[in-house]
Write a protein that holds these residues in place. Structure first.
Motif, PDB file in Angstrom:
ATOM      1  N   LEU A 253     -46.304 -21.025 -15.807  1.00 35.86           N
ATOM      2  CA  LEU A 253     -45.207 -20.560 -14.967  1.00 35.86           C
ATOM      3  C   LEU A 253     -44.930 -19.104 -15.316  1.00 35.86           C
ATOM      4  O   LEU A 253     -44.788 -18.756 -16.486  1.00 35.86           O
ATOM      5  CB  LEU A 253     -43.955 -21.406 -15.229  1.00 35.86           C
ATOM      6  N   ASP A 254     -44.863 -18.258 -14.302  1.00 37.41           N
ATOM      7  CA  ASP A 254     -44.545 -16.845 -14.500  1.00 37.41           C
ATOM      8  C   ASP A 254     -43.041 -16.666 -14.308  1.00 37.41           C
ATOM      9  O   ASP A 254     -42.539 -16.588 -13.187  1.00 37.41           O
ATOM     10  CB  ASP A 254     -45.324 -15.984 -13.504  1.00 37.41           C
ATOM     11  N   ARG A 255     -42.308 -16.619 -15.418  1.00 36.55           N
ATOM     12  CA  ARG A 255     -40.846 -16.562 -15.346  1.00 36.55           C
ATOM     13  C   ARG A 255     -40.338 -15.306 -14.648  1.00 36.55           C
ATOM     14  O   ARG A 255     -39.242 -15.305 -14.071  1.00 36.55           O
ATOM     15  CB  ARG A 255     -40.251 -16.643 -16.755  1.00 36.55           C
TER      16      ARG A 255
ATOM     17  N   ARG B 220     -36.683 -24.698 -10.923  1.00 37.26           N
ATOM     18  CA  ARG B 220     -37.238 -25.971 -10.443  1.00 37.26           C
ATOM     19  C   ARG B 220     -38.214 -25.747  -9.286  1.00 37.26           C
ATOM     20  O   ARG B 220     -39.312 -26.309  -9.261  1.00 37.26           O
ATOM     21  CB  ARG B 220     -36.096 -26.897  -9.996  1.00 37.26           C
ATOM     22  N   GLN B 221     -37.822 -24.921  -8.321  1.00 38.80           N
ATOM     23  CA  GLN B 221     -38.712 -24.692  -7.182  1.00 38.80           C
ATOM     24  C   GLN B 221     -39.950 -23.890  -7.568  1.00 38.80           C
ATOM     25  O   GLN B 221     -41.007 -24.035  -6.946  1.00 38.80           O
ATOM     26  CB  GLN B 221     -37.948 -23.987  -6.059  1.00 38.80           C
ATOM     27  N   ALA B 222     -39.821 -23.046  -8.583  1.00 41.02           N
ATOM     28  CA  ALA B 222     -41.003 -22.321  -9.061  1.00 41.02           C
ATOM     29  C   ALA B 222     -42.031 -23.295  -9.623  1.00 41.02           C
ATOM     30  O   ALA B 222     -43.241 -23.145  -9.400  1.00 41.02           O
ATOM     31  CB  ALA B 222     -40.596 -21.293 -10.113  1.00 41.02           C
TER      32      ALA B 222
ATOM     33  N   TYR C 187     -27.730 -14.663  -3.615  1.00 39.95           N
ATOM     34  CA  TYR C 187     -28.669 -15.337  -2.715  1.00 39.95           C
ATOM     35  C   TYR C 187     -29.002 -14.446  -1.525  1.00 39.95           C
ATOM     36  O   TYR C 187     -30.171 -14.296  -1.155  1.00 39.95           O
ATOM     37  CB  TYR C 187     -28.060 -16.647  -2.235  1.00 39.95           C
ATOM     38  N   GLN C 188     -27.996 -13.844  -0.911  1.00 39.68           N
ATOM     39  CA  GLN C 188     -28.221 -13.001   0.260  1.00 39.68           C
ATOM     40  C   GLN C 188     -29.061 -11.775  -0.084  1.00 39.68           C
ATOM     41  O   GLN C 188     -29.944 -11.382   0.687  1.00 39.68           O
ATOM     42  CB  GLN C 188     -26.878 -12.587   0.874  1.00 39.68           C
TER      43      GLN C 188
ATOM     44  N   ASP D 200     -33.030 -20.091  -7.089  1.00 40.67           N
ATOM     45  CA  ASP D 200     -33.736 -21.130  -7.834  1.00 40.67           C
ATOM     46  C   ASP D 200     -33.316 -21.099  -9.298  1.00 40.67           C
ATOM     47  O   ASP D 200     -34.138 -20.883 -10.187  1.00 40.67           O
ATOM     48  CB  ASP D 200     -35.249 -20.919  -7.695  1.00 40.67           C
ATOM     49  N   GLU D 201     -32.031 -21.309  -9.551  1.00 42.21           N
ATOM     50  CA  GLU D 201     -31.551 -21.320 -10.922  1.00 42.21           C
ATOM     51  C   GLU D 201     -32.236 -22.445 -11.699  1.00 42.21           C
ATOM     52  O   GLU D 201     -32.251 -23.583 -11.281  1.00 42.21           O
ATOM     53  CB  GLU D 201     -30.031 -21.514 -10.943  1.00 42.21           C
TER      54      GLU D 201
END
Length: 326
Positions: free
Chosen positions: A39-41, A53-55, A177-178, A49-50
């Motif tokens: 995983l590339d943080r 999880r989606q990453a 988010y925006q 995506d706090e």
């Protein structure tokens, strides 16, 4: 042992995997005998995506795409998930053994290049019972993952539409988010993010009730013959909300997308309804599942129009940015 050229080609093909806002949050390390997926943080989309999880789901899609690409090249991928408890970013290692590719292997690899994220309204998918049965069988990998695939009842569409709208209202007042949404849909050319050519007009967006609200593109409406979206909506869920659950959900998402593409169907992953805990709880209650919702998928038929503008390929980072050799 797979050679360097085969590994580069397999990773390049697998990188067509969809990811949140086309963030491509993966990196590969090739070692003697195989590959390691990390995983590339630095590429986690923070406010959206706090926790990443989606990453991890995106990396799961990439992992299964790699398995498919390797199979078509005559290599069976042996995958060990989370091999090092001391390194949570090491999601999997992959080793290869020669295997004769089948026609199905080649079809799925072709589907990687043919697949697009289709945000436009769709017709209902034909012969759906046959397709749904095939999808149910495909989601069995990896074994004992516990991933659940449900086809949501069309009667739930109004409630899903309201839940989608409410989620967007909550996000409307989230400046982080925006800002991220605007950055990842910049009009400039980058090897990441969602190009403006892949966005929809106001009228096209209005006809799709269950979809993320991206910035609106000023363009002529397409698929005017599809008055309202008739796509079937699928839900991928897992027993828990661990990293292992997220990775397995991503692998299952890959299976669904590629099987649908082989069947000639259009697809669109939808994840804004699973980003917030409250929204996930609402979705689980609506669907009647005792599990954790991870992603929705719209599946339908795109109208046949030889004069229609094709959905463009989204960009990808150069192979040297995502793969290095030990």
């Amino acid at each position: 042992m797979a050679d360097r050229e085969l590994i580069e080609e397999a990773v390049t093909l697998a990188s067509r995997a969809p990811s949140l806002h086309n963030s491509q949050p993966w990196r590969w390390l090739a070692f003697r005998g195989g590959l390691a997926l990390f995983l590339d943080r630095k590429r986690i989309v923070g406010s959206t995506d706090e926790g990443g999880r989606q990453a991890v789901i995106s990396c799961g899609v990439m992992l299964d795409h790699l398995r498919v690409a390797a199979a078509a090249a005559g290599q069976r991928a042996e995958i060990e998930r989370f091999p090092d408890a001391g390194d949570p970013d090491l999601l999997a290692t992959v080793t290869f053994t020669p295997a004769q590719p089948t026609a199905a292997d080649r079809s799925r690899a072709d589907a990687i290049l043919a697949r697009r994220t289709d945000r436009l309204p769709m017709f209902a998918p034909p012969e759906w019972d046959i397709v749904a049965a095939a999808l149910g069988g495909a989601v069995g990998a990896p074994a004992d993952s516990g991933v659940r695939l449900d086809v949501l009842d069309d009667g739930l569409r109004p409630e899903l539409g309201r839940a989608s709208s409410m989620t967007e209202v909550v996000r409307q007042f989230d400046p982080g988010y925006q800002d991220e949404l605007q950055w990842w849909t910049t009009p400039f050319e980058y090897p990441e993010g969602i190009p403006r050519t892949s966005l929809v007009s106001a009228g096209e967006s209005y006809r799709v009730e269950v979809n993320r609200s991206f910035p609106i593109e000023d363009r002529a409406e397409r698929r005017v013959g599809v008055v309202e979206d008739e796509a079937r909506i699928l839900l991928l869920s897992t027993p828990g909300d661990t990293r292992a659950d997220a990775l397995a959900a991503g692998e299952a998402l890959s299976e669904v997308l590629l099987e649908c593409t082989v069947a000639g169907l259009a697809t669109c992953p939808v994840t804004h309804l699973t980003e917030l805990p409250d929204a996930r709880s609402t979705l689980a209650e609506l669907a009647g599942v005792d599990a954790v919702p991870q992603a929705l998928i719209r599946v339908g038929r795109a109208p046949s129009d030889p004069l229609a503008e094709p959905i463009p390929l989204t960009p990808r980072r150069p192979i040297e940015d995502m793969l290095r050799f030990a």
